[in-house]
Design a protein around this motif. Structure first.
Motif, mmCIF file in Angstrom:
data_model
loop_
_atom_site.group_PDB
_atom_site.id
_atom_site.type_symbol
_atom_site.label_atom_id
_atom_site.label_comp_id
_atom_site.label_asym_id
_atom_site.label_seq_id
_atom_site.Cartn_x
_atom_site.Cartn_y
_atom_site.Cartn_z
ATOM 1 N N THR A 26 0.806 -1.217 0.000
ATOM 2 C CA THR A 26 0.000 0.000 0.000
ATOM 3 C C THR A 26 0.843 1.272 0.000
ATOM 4 N N LYS A 27 2.127 1.148 -0.218
ATOM 5 C CA LYS A 27 3.035 2.300 -0.185
ATOM 6 C C LYS A 27 2.501 3.439 -1.058
ATOM 7 N N GLY A 28 2.455 4.639 -0.466
ATOM 8 C CA GLY A 28 2.012 5.824 -1.186
ATOM 9 C C GLY A 28 0.518 6.112 -1.076
ATOM 10 N N ARG A 29 -0.259 5.178 -0.529
ATOM 11 C CA ARG A 29 -1.706 5.380 -0.409
ATOM 12 C C ARG A 29 -2.051 6.077 0.895
ATOM 13 N N PHE A 30 -3.162 6.814 0.871
ATOM 14 C CA PHE A 30 -3.654 7.501 2.056
ATOM 15 C C PHE A 30 -4.751 6.687 2.718
ATOM 16 N N PHE A 31 -4.787 6.741 4.046
ATOM 17 C CA PHE A 31 -5.783 6.044 4.852
ATOM 18 C C PHE A 31 -6.185 6.924 6.024
ATOM 19 N N PHE A 80 -13.339 12.245 1.808
ATOM 20 C CA PHE A 80 -12.165 13.001 2.243
ATOM 21 C C PHE A 80 -10.925 12.590 1.459
ATOM 22 N N LEU A 81 -10.697 11.287 1.324
ATOM 23 C CA LEU A 81 -9.509 10.814 0.610
ATOM 24 C C LEU A 81 -9.596 11.110 -0.879
ATOM 25 N N ARG A 82 -10.792 11.069 -1.451
ATOM 26 C CA ARG A 82 -10.953 11.428 -2.868
ATOM 27 C C ARG A 82 -10.600 12.901 -3.069
ATOM 28 N N ASP A 83 -11.104 13.774 -2.187
ATOM 29 C CA ASP A 83 -10.786 15.192 -2.286
ATOM 30 C C ASP A 83 -9.299 15.446 -2.081
ATOM 31 N N LEU A 84 -8.690 14.697 -1.156
ATOM 32 C CA LEU A 84 -7.259 14.839 -0.903
ATOM 33 C C LEU A 84 -6.443 14.474 -2.142
ATOM 34 N N ASN A 89 -8.339 19.486 0.607
ATOM 35 C CA ASN A 89 -8.362 18.785 1.896
ATOM 36 C C ASN A 89 -9.581 19.131 2.720
ATOM 37 N N ASP A 90 -10.657 19.552 2.075
ATOM 38 C CA ASP A 90 -11.881 19.877 2.818
ATOM 39 C C ASP A 90 -12.838 18.767 2.714
#
Length: 90
Positions: A26-31, A80-84, A89-90
């Protein structure tokens, strides 16, 4: 033993924090952190790893990005993660 500044960031991760995976598949992914204990954090992206099947990851393998999700639900995490990933970041 020399400690880097990321050691303190890793220790300060708590439920609701947005983190980035720094190792593994999962390197590089946001959670978003949905649970934690002394050694592990349990992560959700709202899709592949929903809250009910969160991903267990060693605290050393994630880094905080300085953002927090207020309401924790699969829908809110996905949004949130899609917007990020789109640059907001809202």
């Amino acid at each position: 033993m020399c400690r880097s500044s990321t050691d303190s960031i890793t220790r300060n991760i708590s439920v609701g924090d947005v983190v980035k995976s720094v190792s593994g598949r999962t390197k590089g992914r946001f959670f978003v952190v949905v649970a934690e204990n002394d050694r592990y954090v349990f992560l959700s992206d709202g899709e592949k790893w929903p809250i009910g099947k969160s991903k267990k990851k060693n605290r050393k393998h994630v880094e905080g990005v300085g953002l927090k999700v207020e309401r924790i639900s699969d829908e809110e995490i996905r949004r949130f993660l899609r917007d990020l990933s789109r640059g907001g970041n809202d």
